[in-house]
Design a protein around this motif. Sequence first.
Motif, PDB file in Angstrom:
ATOM      1  N   GLY A  11       0.814  -1.213   0.000  1.00 19.38           N
ATOM      2  CA  GLY A  11       0.000   0.000   0.000  1.00 19.38           C
ATOM      3  C   GLY A  11       0.845   1.259   0.000  1.00 19.38           C
ATOM      4  N   THR A  12       1.905   1.262   0.798  1.00 17.29           N
ATOM      5  CA  THR A  12       2.811   2.415   0.857  1.00 17.29           C
ATOM      6  C   THR A  12       3.491   2.636  -0.486  1.00 17.29           C
ATOM      7  OG1 THR A  12       3.190   2.122   3.220  1.00 17.29           O
ATOM      8  CG2 THR A  12       4.862   3.358   2.008  1.00 17.29           C
ATOM      9  N   GLN A  13       3.939   1.561  -1.117  1.00 18.28           N
ATOM     10  CA  GLN A  13       4.595   1.684  -2.417  1.00 18.28           C
ATOM     11  C   GLN A  13       3.638   2.196  -3.483  1.00 18.28           C
ATOM     12  OE1 GLN A  13       6.370  -2.098  -3.287  1.00 18.28           O
ATOM     13  NE2 GLN A  13       7.856  -1.928  -1.622  1.00 18.28           N
ATOM     14  N   ASN A  30     -10.521   6.659 -10.719  1.00 18.48           N
ATOM     15  CA  ASN A  30     -11.168   6.729 -12.027  1.00 18.48           C
ATOM     16  C   ASN A  30     -10.428   5.859 -13.043  1.00 18.48           C
ATOM     17  OD1 ASN A  30     -13.133   7.803 -13.889  1.00 18.48           O
ATOM     18  ND2 ASN A  30     -11.491   9.064 -14.727  1.00 18.48           N
ATOM     19  N   LEU A  31      -9.110   5.951 -13.061  1.00 17.68           N
ATOM     20  CA  LEU A  31      -8.308   5.154 -13.985  1.00 17.68           C
ATOM     21  C   LEU A  31      -8.435   3.651 -13.709  1.00 17.68           C
ATOM     22  CD1 LEU A  31      -5.003   7.248 -14.067  1.00 17.68           C
ATOM     23  CD2 LEU A  31      -6.625   6.950 -15.949  1.00 17.68           C
ATOM     24  N   ALA A  32      -8.557   3.296 -12.441  1.00 21.27           N
ATOM     25  CA  ALA A  32      -8.611   1.895 -12.035  1.00 21.27           C
ATOM     26  C   ALA A  32     -10.025   1.315 -12.040  1.00 21.27           C
ATOM     27  CB  ALA A  32      -8.001   1.735 -10.640  1.00 21.27           C
ATOM     28  N   GLY A  33     -11.030   2.178 -12.217  1.00 22.52           N
ATOM     29  CA  GLY A  33     -12.409   1.703 -12.176  1.00 22.52           C
ATOM     30  C   GLY A  33     -12.852   1.323 -10.779  1.00 22.52           C
ATOM     31  N   LEU A  34     -12.329   2.036  -9.791  1.00 25.54           N
ATOM     32  CA  LEU A  34     -12.643   1.799  -8.384  1.00 25.54           C
ATOM     33  C   LEU A  34     -13.183   3.073  -7.761  1.00 25.54           C
ATOM     34  CD1 LEU A  34      -9.331  -0.031  -7.380  1.00 25.54           C
ATOM     35  CD2 LEU A  34     -11.551  -1.115  -7.788  1.00 25.54           C
ATOM     36  N   THR A  35     -13.695   2.966  -6.546  1.00 23.04           N
ATOM     37  CA  THR A  35     -14.071   4.165  -5.806  1.00 23.04           C
ATOM     38  C   THR A  35     -12.831   4.748  -5.126  1.00 23.04           C
ATOM     39  OG1 THR A  35     -14.506   3.004  -3.735  1.00 23.04           O
ATOM     40  CG2 THR A  35     -16.344   3.188  -5.301  1.00 23.04           C
ATOM     41  N   ARG A  36     -12.907   6.008  -4.794  1.00 20.69           N
ATOM     42  CA  ARG A  36     -11.812   6.641  -4.064  1.00 20.69           C
ATOM     43  C   ARG A  36     -11.600   5.946  -2.727  1.00 20.69           C
ATOM     44  NH1 ARG A  36     -11.947  10.818  -0.377  1.00 20.69           N
ATOM     45  NH2 ARG A  36      -9.909  11.700   0.044  1.00 20.69           N
ATOM     46  N   TYR A  37     -12.683   5.512  -2.105  1.00 22.33           N
ATOM     47  CA  TYR A  37     -12.578   4.833  -0.812  1.00 22.33           C
ATOM     48  C   TYR A  37     -11.817   3.517  -0.934  1.00 22.33           C
ATOM     49  CZ  TYR A  37     -15.947   8.333   0.558  1.00 22.33           C
ATOM     50  OH  TYR A  37     -16.563   9.536   0.801  1.00 22.33           O
ATOM     51  N   LYS A  38     -11.968   2.824  -2.057  1.00 23.03           N
ATOM     52  CA  LYS A  38     -11.235   1.578  -2.270  1.00 23.03           C
ATOM     53  C   LYS A  38      -9.744   1.875  -2.453  1.00 23.03           C
ATOM     54  CE  LYS A  38     -12.909  -1.986  -2.634  1.00 23.03           C
ATOM     55  NZ  LYS A  38     -13.236  -3.028  -1.654  1.00 23.03           N
ATOM     56  N   VAL A  39      -9.419   2.966  -3.161  1.00 19.85           N
ATOM     57  CA  VAL A  39      -8.010   3.360  -3.326  1.00 19.85           C
ATOM     58  C   VAL A  39      -7.410   3.704  -1.961  1.00 19.85           C
ATOM     59  CG1 VAL A  39      -6.454   5.107  -4.301  1.00 19.85           C
ATOM     60  CG2 VAL A  39      -8.235   4.071  -5.732  1.00 19.85           C
ATOM     61  N   ILE A  40      -8.160   4.401  -1.139  1.00 24.98           N
ATOM     62  CA  ILE A  40      -7.695   4.720   0.211  1.00 24.98           C
ATOM     63  C   ILE A  40      -7.406   3.427   0.979  1.00 24.98           C
ATOM     64  CG2 ILE A  40      -8.413   5.668   2.453  1.00 24.98           C
ATOM     65  CD1 ILE A  40      -9.954   7.835   0.811  1.00 24.98           C
ATOM     66  N   ALA A  41      -8.309   2.456   0.883  1.00 32.38           N
ATOM     67  CA  ALA A  41      -8.131   1.182   1.583  1.00 32.38           C
ATOM     68  C   ALA A  41      -6.899   0.442   1.069  1.00 32.38           C
ATOM     69  CB  ALA A  41      -9.377   0.318   1.427  1.00 32.38           C
ATOM     70  N   GLU A  43      -4.192   1.825  -0.270  1.00 39.54           N
ATOM     71  CA  GLU A  43      -3.009   2.551   0.198  1.00 39.54           C
ATOM     72  C   GLU A  43      -2.763   2.363   1.692  1.00 39.54           C
ATOM     73  OE1 GLU A  43      -3.220   6.625  -1.088  1.00 39.54           O
ATOM     74  OE2 GLU A  43      -2.862   6.081  -3.185  1.00 39.54           O
ATOM     75  N   LYS A  44      -3.812   2.146   2.456  1.00 37.88           N
ATOM     76  CA  LYS A  44      -3.664   1.914   3.898  1.00 37.88           C
ATOM     77  C   LYS A  44      -3.307   0.470   4.214  1.00 37.88           C
ATOM     78  CE  LYS A  44      -6.561   5.514   5.869  1.00 37.88           C
ATOM     79  NZ  LYS A  44      -7.706   5.788   6.747  1.00 37.88           N
ATOM     80  N   GLY A  45      -3.427  -0.408   3.211  1.00 38.97           N
ATOM     81  CA  GLY A  45      -3.127  -1.821   3.449  1.00 38.97           C
ATOM     82  C   GLY A  45      -4.194  -2.519   4.261  1.00 38.97           C
ATOM     83  N   ILE A  46      -5.438  -2.145   4.046  1.00 38.33           N
ATOM     84  CA  ILE A  46      -6.550  -2.788   4.744  1.00 38.33           C
ATOM     85  C   ILE A  46      -6.615  -4.248   4.286  1.00 38.33           C
ATOM     86  CG2 ILE A  46      -9.048  -2.776   5.130  1.00 38.33           C
ATOM     87  CD1 ILE A  46      -7.610  -0.301   6.275  1.00 38.33           C
ATOM     88  N   LEU A  47      -6.609  -5.169   5.238  1.00 40.26           N
ATOM     89  CA  LEU A  47      -6.503  -6.590   4.922  1.00 40.26           C
ATOM     90  C   LEU A  47      -7.710  -7.158   4.190  1.00 40.26           C
ATOM     91  CD1 LEU A  47      -4.781  -7.905   8.155  1.00 40.26           C
ATOM     92  CD2 LEU A  47      -3.740  -7.454   5.929  1.00 40.26           C
ATOM     93  N   SER A  48      -8.864  -6.526   4.291  1.00 42.19           N
ATOM     94  CA  SER A  48     -10.067  -7.064   3.655  1.00 42.19           C
ATOM     95  C   SER A  48     -10.174  -6.700   2.168  1.00 42.19           C
ATOM     96  CB  SER A  48     -11.309  -6.580   4.397  1.00 42.19           C
ATOM     97  OG  SER A  48     -11.395  -5.164   4.330  1.00 42.19           O
ATOM     98  N   VAL A  49      -9.263  -5.898   1.657  1.00 42.44           N
ATOM     99  CA  VAL A  49      -9.305  -5.505   0.242  1.00 42.44           C
ATOM    100  C   VAL A  49      -8.881  -6.691  -0.614  1.00 42.44           C
ATOM    101  CG1 VAL A  49      -8.332  -3.963  -1.499  1.00 42.44           C
ATOM    102  CG2 VAL A  49      -8.852  -3.086   0.778  1.00 42.44           C
ATOM    103  N   GLY A  50      -9.667  -6.971  -1.639  1.00 41.76           N
ATOM    104  CA  GLY A  50      -9.388  -8.103  -2.517  1.00 41.76           C
ATOM    105  C   GLY A  50      -8.227  -7.835  -3.462  1.00 41.76           C
ATOM    106  N   MET A  51      -7.644  -8.917  -3.932  1.00 38.70           N
ATOM    107  CA  MET A  51      -6.500  -8.828  -4.849  1.00 38.70           C
ATOM    108  C   MET A  51      -6.860  -8.102  -6.137  1.00 38.70           C
ATOM    109  SD  MET A  51      -3.405  -9.502  -4.821  1.00 38.70           S
ATOM    110  CE  MET A  51      -2.193  -9.155  -6.051  1.00 38.70           C
ATOM    111  N   ILE A  52      -8.111  -8.192  -6.575  1.00 34.21           N
ATOM    112  CA  ILE A  52      -8.510  -7.529  -7.814  1.00 34.21           C
ATOM    113  C   ILE A  52      -8.354  -6.012  -7.685  1.00 34.21           C
ATOM    114  CG2 ILE A  52     -10.981  -7.426  -7.248  1.00 34.21           C
ATOM    115  CD1 ILE A  52      -9.481  -8.017 -10.741  1.00 34.21           C
ATOM    116  N   ALA A  53      -8.602  -5.459  -6.512  1.00 33.27           N
ATOM    117  CA  ALA A  53      -8.431  -4.017  -6.320  1.00 33.27           C
ATOM    118  C   ALA A  53      -6.961  -3.636  -6.447  1.00 33.27           C
ATOM    119  CB  ALA A  53      -8.982  -3.583  -4.961  1.00 33.27           C
ATOM    120  N   TYR A  54      -6.090  -4.455  -5.864  1.00 30.95           N
ATOM    121  CA  TYR A  54      -4.654  -4.193  -6.002  1.00 30.95           C
ATOM    122  C   TYR A  54      -4.234  -4.313  -7.461  1.00 30.95           C
ATOM    123  CZ  TYR A  54      -4.020  -4.128  -0.969  1.00 30.95           C
ATOM    124  OH  TYR A  54      -4.070  -3.774   0.350  1.00 30.95           O
TER     125      TYR A  54
END
Length: 83
Positions: A11-13, A30-41, A43-54
Motif C-alpha cells: 500500500g505504501t509503495q 477513475n483510472l482503475a475503475g474503483l471508488t476513491r474509498y477503495k483506493v484509500i483502503a 493505500e492503507k493496506g486494509i486486509l479485507s481488500v481483494g487482490m482484484i483491487a490491487y
Amino acid sequence: MDHSLVISRLGTQLREKRINRGLTQAQLANLAGLTRYKVIAVEKGILSVGMIAYARVLGALDCELAVVPAAMPTLEELGDLFE
C-alpha cells in the motif's frame, strides 16, 4: 514475515507511485475503475481488500508485482504492528 506488514508495504509503495505520477486518489480511482474509498483502503493496506483491487491499481499505474526476498521490518513498521 507477517502478512499485514507485506500488505502495508505494498500500500505504501502504491501511494508513493501515485504521488510520483502526480495523481490524486480520485484520479487513480477513475483510472482503475474503483471508488476513491477503495483506493484509500489499498493505500492503507486494509486486509479485507481483494487482490482484484490491487491488480486494478497496479494496472492503472502501469506497474506489476514482483516477488522479492523480504527485507527486515523497520522500527516504524514494527511499531505499527503493535498498534
